[in-house]
Structures are given as structure tokens and as C-alpha cells.
Design a protein around this motif. Structure first.
Motif, PDB file in Angstrom:
ATOM      1  N   VAL A   5      28.290  35.327   1.062  1.00 43.44           N
ATOM      2  CA  VAL A   5      26.849  35.560   0.978  1.00 43.44           C
ATOM      3  C   VAL A   5      26.121  34.228   1.093  1.00 43.44           C
ATOM      4  N   TYR A   6      25.217  34.137   2.042  1.00 43.38           N
ATOM      5  CA  TYR A   6      24.371  32.952   2.210  1.00 43.38           C
ATOM      6  C   TYR A   6      23.147  33.116   1.311  1.00 43.38           C
ATOM      7  N   ILE A   7      22.996  32.203   0.346  1.00 44.29           N
ATOM      8  CA  ILE A   7      21.877  32.333  -0.588  1.00 44.29           C
ATOM      9  C   ILE A   7      20.860  31.220  -0.353  1.00 44.29           C
ATOM     10  N   GLU A   8      19.601  31.581  -0.569  1.00 42.70           N
ATOM     11  CA  GLU A   8      18.494  30.642  -0.426  1.00 42.70           C
ATOM     12  C   GLU A   8      17.931  30.303  -1.801  1.00 42.70           C
ATOM     13  N   HIS A   9      17.350  29.115  -1.887  1.00 38.54           N
ATOM     14  CA  HIS A   9      16.722  28.718  -3.144  1.00 38.54           C
ATOM     15  C   HIS A   9      15.435  27.960  -2.843  1.00 38.54           C
ATOM     16  N   ALA A  10      14.529  27.960  -3.793  1.00 36.89           N
ATOM     17  CA  ALA A  10      13.263  27.240  -3.656  1.00 36.89           C
ATOM     18  C   ALA A  10      12.830  26.755  -5.029  1.00 36.89           C
ATOM     19  N   GLU A  11      12.398  25.511  -5.084  1.00 38.73           N
ATOM     20  CA  GLU A  11      11.928  24.911  -6.333  1.00 38.73           C
ATOM     21  C   GLU A  11      12.966  25.036  -7.449  1.00 38.73           C
ATOM     22  N   GLY A  12      14.224  24.876  -7.064  1.00 37.82           N
ATOM     23  CA  GLY A  12      15.301  24.860  -8.045  1.00 37.82           C
ATOM     24  C   GLY A  12      15.803  26.211  -8.493  1.00 37.82           C
ATOM     25  N   LYS A  13      15.289  27.290  -7.912  1.00 37.80           N
ATOM     26  CA  LYS A  13      15.677  28.636  -8.318  1.00 37.80           C
ATOM     27  C   LYS A  13      16.215  29.421  -7.127  1.00 37.80           C
ATOM     28  N   VAL A  14      17.290  30.163  -7.354  1.00 41.93           N
ATOM     29  CA  VAL A  14      17.814  31.046  -6.317  1.00 41.93           C
ATOM     30  C   VAL A  14      16.840  32.205  -6.132  1.00 41.93           C
ATOM     31  N   LYS A  15      16.529  32.523  -4.897  1.00 42.06           N
ATOM     32  CA  LYS A  15      15.551  33.566  -4.617  1.00 42.06           C
ATOM     33  C   LYS A  15      16.076  34.949  -5.017  1.00 42.06           C
ATOM     34  N   LYS A  16      15.163  35.785  -5.485  1.00 38.01           N
ATOM     35  CA  LYS A  16      15.519  37.151  -5.895  1.00 38.01           C
ATOM     36  C   LYS A  16      16.148  37.918  -4.731  1.00 38.01           C
ATOM     37  N   THR A  17      15.624  37.708  -3.530  1.00 36.51           N
ATOM     38  CA  THR A  17      16.168  38.410  -2.372  1.00 36.51           C
ATOM     39  C   THR A  17      17.624  38.030  -2.114  1.00 36.51           C
ATOM     40  N   SER A  18      17.973  36.778  -2.400  1.00 35.76           N
ATOM     41  CA  SER A  18      19.371  36.360  -2.241  1.00 35.76           C
ATOM     42  C   SER A  18      20.259  36.991  -3.308  1.00 35.76           C
ATOM     43  N   LEU A  19      19.717  37.151  -4.516  1.00 33.66           N
ATOM     44  CA  LEU A  19      20.472  37.832  -5.565  1.00 33.66           C
ATOM     45  C   LEU A  19      20.691  39.301  -5.199  1.00 33.66           C
ATOM     46  N   GLU A  20      19.714  39.896  -4.525  1.00 31.20           N
ATOM     47  CA  GLU A  20      19.890  41.263  -4.034  1.00 31.20           C
ATOM     48  C   GLU A  20      21.015  41.319  -2.998  1.00 31.20           C
ATOM     49  N   ALA A  21      21.082  40.291  -2.153  1.00 34.44           N
ATOM     50  CA  ALA A  21      22.149  40.238  -1.155  1.00 34.44           C
ATOM     51  C   ALA A  21      23.516  40.121  -1.825  1.00 34.44           C
ATOM     52  N   VAL A  22      23.590  39.338  -2.908  1.00 36.94           N
ATOM     53  CA  VAL A  22      24.843  39.215  -3.659  1.00 36.94           C
ATOM     54  C   VAL A  22      25.215  40.554  -4.282  1.00 36.94           C
ATOM     55  N   SER A  23      24.229  41.238  -4.851  1.00 35.94           N
ATOM     56  CA  SER A  23      24.472  42.553  -5.455  1.00 35.94           C
ATOM     57  C   SER A  23      24.980  43.543  -4.412  1.00 35.94           C
ATOM     58  N   PHE A  24      24.381  43.504  -3.224  1.00 31.65           N
ATOM     59  CA  PHE A  24      24.821  44.368  -2.127  1.00 31.65           C
ATOM     60  C   PHE A  24      26.272  44.057  -1.761  1.00 31.65           C
ATOM     61  N   ALA A  25      26.586  42.770  -1.644  1.00 32.87           N
ATOM     62  CA  ALA A  25      27.944  42.369  -1.283  1.00 32.87           C
ATOM     63  C   ALA A  25      28.947  42.802  -2.340  1.00 32.87           C
ATOM     64  N   GLY A  43      22.107  22.304  -0.008  1.00 32.39           N
ATOM     65  CA  GLY A  43      21.031  21.456  -0.475  1.00 32.39           C
ATOM     66  C   GLY A  43      21.091  21.195  -1.967  1.00 32.39           C
ATOM     67  N   THR A  44      20.074  20.530  -2.468  1.00 33.01           N
ATOM     68  CA  THR A  44      20.035  20.117  -3.862  1.00 33.01           C
ATOM     69  C   THR A  44      19.556  21.248  -4.762  1.00 33.01           C
ATOM     70  N   VAL A  45      20.408  21.677  -5.663  1.00 34.24           N
ATOM     71  CA  VAL A  45      20.068  22.702  -6.654  1.00 34.24           C
ATOM     72  C   VAL A  45      21.042  22.554  -7.813  1.00 34.24           C
ATOM     73  N   ASP A  46      20.578  22.826  -9.033  1.00 31.49           N
ATOM     74  CA  ASP A  46      21.374  22.615 -10.231  1.00 31.49           C
ATOM     75  C   ASP A  46      22.576  23.557 -10.278  1.00 31.49           C
ATOM     76  N   SER A  47      23.706  23.039 -10.740  1.00 26.84           N
ATOM     77  CA  SER A  47      24.933  23.840 -10.817  1.00 26.84           C
ATOM     78  C   SER A  47      24.796  25.022 -11.766  1.00 26.84           C
ATOM     79  N   ALA A  48      24.044  24.835 -12.843  1.00 34.22           N
ATOM     80  CA  ALA A  48      23.851  25.932 -13.794  1.00 34.22           C
ATOM     81  C   ALA A  48      23.100  27.086 -13.145  1.00 34.22           C
ATOM     82  N   GLU A  49      22.131  26.765 -12.310  1.00 30.05           N
ATOM     83  CA  GLU A  49      21.404  27.802 -11.588  1.00 30.05           C
ATOM     84  C   GLU A  49      22.327  28.541 -10.630  1.00 30.05           C
ATOM     85  N   LEU A  50      23.198  27.801  -9.962  1.00 29.87           N
ATOM     86  CA  LEU A  50      24.136  28.442  -9.044  1.00 29.87           C
ATOM     87  C   LEU A  50      25.145  29.305  -9.794  1.00 29.87           C
ATOM     88  N   ALA A  51      25.574  28.852 -10.961  1.00 27.56           N
ATOM     89  CA  ALA A  51      26.519  29.642 -11.753  1.00 27.56           C
ATOM     90  C   ALA A  51      25.924  30.980 -12.156  1.00 27.56           C
TER      91      ALA A  51
END
Length: 258
Positions: A5-25, A43-51
Motif C-alpha cells: 500500500v502506497y501511503i501519503e502524508h501531509a504535515e506529519g500525519k498520514v492521510k485518512k484516505t491512505s488509511l482507508e487504502a490500508v483497511s481495504f488492503a 519522505g520525512t515523517v515520524d516513525s511513531a506516526e508510521l507505526a
């Protein structure tokens, strides 16, 4: 075999639409027995957010922590995701349909020789081939599309999937990718993001107005009602065209689809 799953993030947060894609997968993996869901973040994003993506159903997040990838240069993202795809030996890529996702998915379809279906609204029917239901004509109808290639790319329509929230934290691993200067031939000079307490693509309720409000000075009632309802604000095309409201609030066939 895993699903990527390719996820997008903005301003340090994973986008809700990407979380929906993960849920679908996650649901797709359970249906087809394809194994775990692995996300790829660039790109640059906190590991805790990715976890935290694990709550939506990902077992692992591959993170290419290269600051050059943060802005979303399309060619570079396509190259990085293609390397992740072949690296884990998957056959299926899932992502959210978005302005960035559409461009990246199109390039990946060529790079990976993959069949691409966009605006997906349901899990594929695999009883006789691989048939995907997608939204067409700005949501007025549906089409069933058969993918015949070994590699498959599914771009999920916003708000079409129930968001899974009961998973555990995902394992975050470093992803090393080889990117050339040509991957960064394009440069993003500036980015203008939609603003507001709730954005239209992520809203469950929208309060929208048109020229009947007579002028921008009367829009306070729309904003107050939206705030009371926990809703996003929208407007008609003429309202955005004459500058009463910003264009990112324009709802409809030529604006933001909700």
C-alpha cells in the motif's frame, strides 16, 4: 505474498484516505489469502506516526526517509514505489485515489506492466477472474472492470471503505531506494493546501451554499452551522468563481466530489 500500500502524508500525519487504502488492503488480504499488508511511506515523517498505520491493518511500513521525497515529486515517488513493489515480490498495489496517487499509479502501471483500476468501491470478485467494481460518471453509475495482468494496481475511492482502527502498531523498517537525477527533473516550487477544520474529501457532513446568500459577508451562518454539526463547508461553482469562497470548497462535478 504480501499486498503493498502506497501511503501519503501531509504535515506529519498520514492521510485518512491512505488509511482507508490500508483497511481495504487488509480486507483484500483476508479474502485472497495474500498474506500481510505492507505499506510504503516516502519522505520525512515520524516513525511513531508510521507505526500507527498498523491500526488500519498494516503489519509493516517500509520508510524511505529521504527529504527530497517529502514534497511528492511524481517521478521520484513512482520509482521508489516500483522498487518497493519488486523488492517484496508482491503482485498487488493499493493506494488512495488522489491528485498525487493518480499520477503515481499511472506511471507505476507502465513500470510494472500492471493493470490499473481507479475509483474502486468494493473488494474484487475473484470467483471468475479478477473483476473490480468502480465508480464512473462522477458517482452516477458503476462499472465492472476485469484485470488480466499478473500485477494489479487498485486506486480506492475516498470514503468508500470503512476505516479499520483495531489493529496494533506496525513495524517500521528503513527502505533504501536508488533514485537518479532524472527522477527529480521536476521541482515543486510551492504548495497550496486546502484549509479548514474539516476538509471536504474527509467529511461525513457538508454544509454548502450558493449565490442565494447574496454575498461573502453572510457566509457566517454557513460556517456556524457547519461547526455545530461537525461538518465541512462547501459552495457552488459561481460562488467560488466570483471569489466569495476559496476554490477548494467548490463541490460538484467540476469541483471536489463528495
Amino acid at each position: 505474498m504480501s499486498i503493498l500500500v502506497y501511503i501519503e502524508h501531509a504535515e506529519g500525519k498520514v492521510k485518512k484516505t491512505s488509511l482507508e487504502a490500508v483497511s481495504f488492503a487488509n480486507k483484500l488480504a483476508a479474502q485472497t489469502g495474500e498474506g500481510d499488508v505492507i505499506a510504503v511511506a516516502l519522505g520525512t515523517v515520524d516513525s511513531a506516526e508510521l507505526a500507527s498505520v498498523g491500526k488500519a491493518g498494516a503489519a509493516k511500513v517500509l520508510h524511505a526517509d529521504d527529504s527530497r521525497l517529502t514534497d511528492g515529486v511524481i517521478q521520484a515517488h513512482a520509482s521508489a514505489v516500483a522498487q518497493a513493489f519488486t523488492g517484496i515480490g508482491t503482485k498487488t498495489l493499493v493506494l488512495a485515489k488522489s491528485s498525487l496517487g493518480d499520477a503515481v499509479a499511472a506511471r507505476l502501471a507502465i513500470k510494472l506492466n500492471a493493470g490499473l483500476v481507479s475509483n474502486v468501491v468494493e473488494l474484487p470478485n475473484t470467483s471468475n477472474g479478477y473483476v473490480v467494481k468502480r465508480s464512473i460518471y462522477t458517482g452516477k453509475a458503476f462499472a465492472e472492470t476485469t484485470i488480466t495482468t499478473d500485477n494489479k494496481i487498485l486506486a480506492i475511492k475516498k470514503n468508500a471503505v470503512d476505516l479499520k482502527t483495531d489493529g496494533g502498531d506496525a513495524i517500521v523498517e528503513k527502505l533504501s531506494v536508488n533514485l537518479s537525477d532524472s527522477d527529480f527533473a521536476s521541482k515543486i516550487i510551492t504548495t497550496e493546501r486546502a484549509t479548514g477544520e474539516i476538509l471536504l474529501p474527509e467529511a461525513d457532513i457538508v454544509v454548502s451554499g450558493g449565490r442565494g446568500l447574496k454575498g461573502p459577508e453572510n457566509w457566517g451562518m454557513i460556517e456556524d452551522l457547519a461547526k455545530t454539526l461537525g461538518a465541512a463547508t462547501g459552495c457552488s461553482k459561481p460562488v467560488s468563481d466570483i471569489g466569495w469562497r476559496p476554490h477548494h470548497e467548490h463541490v460538484g462535478q467540476t469541483g471536489v466530489k463528495v
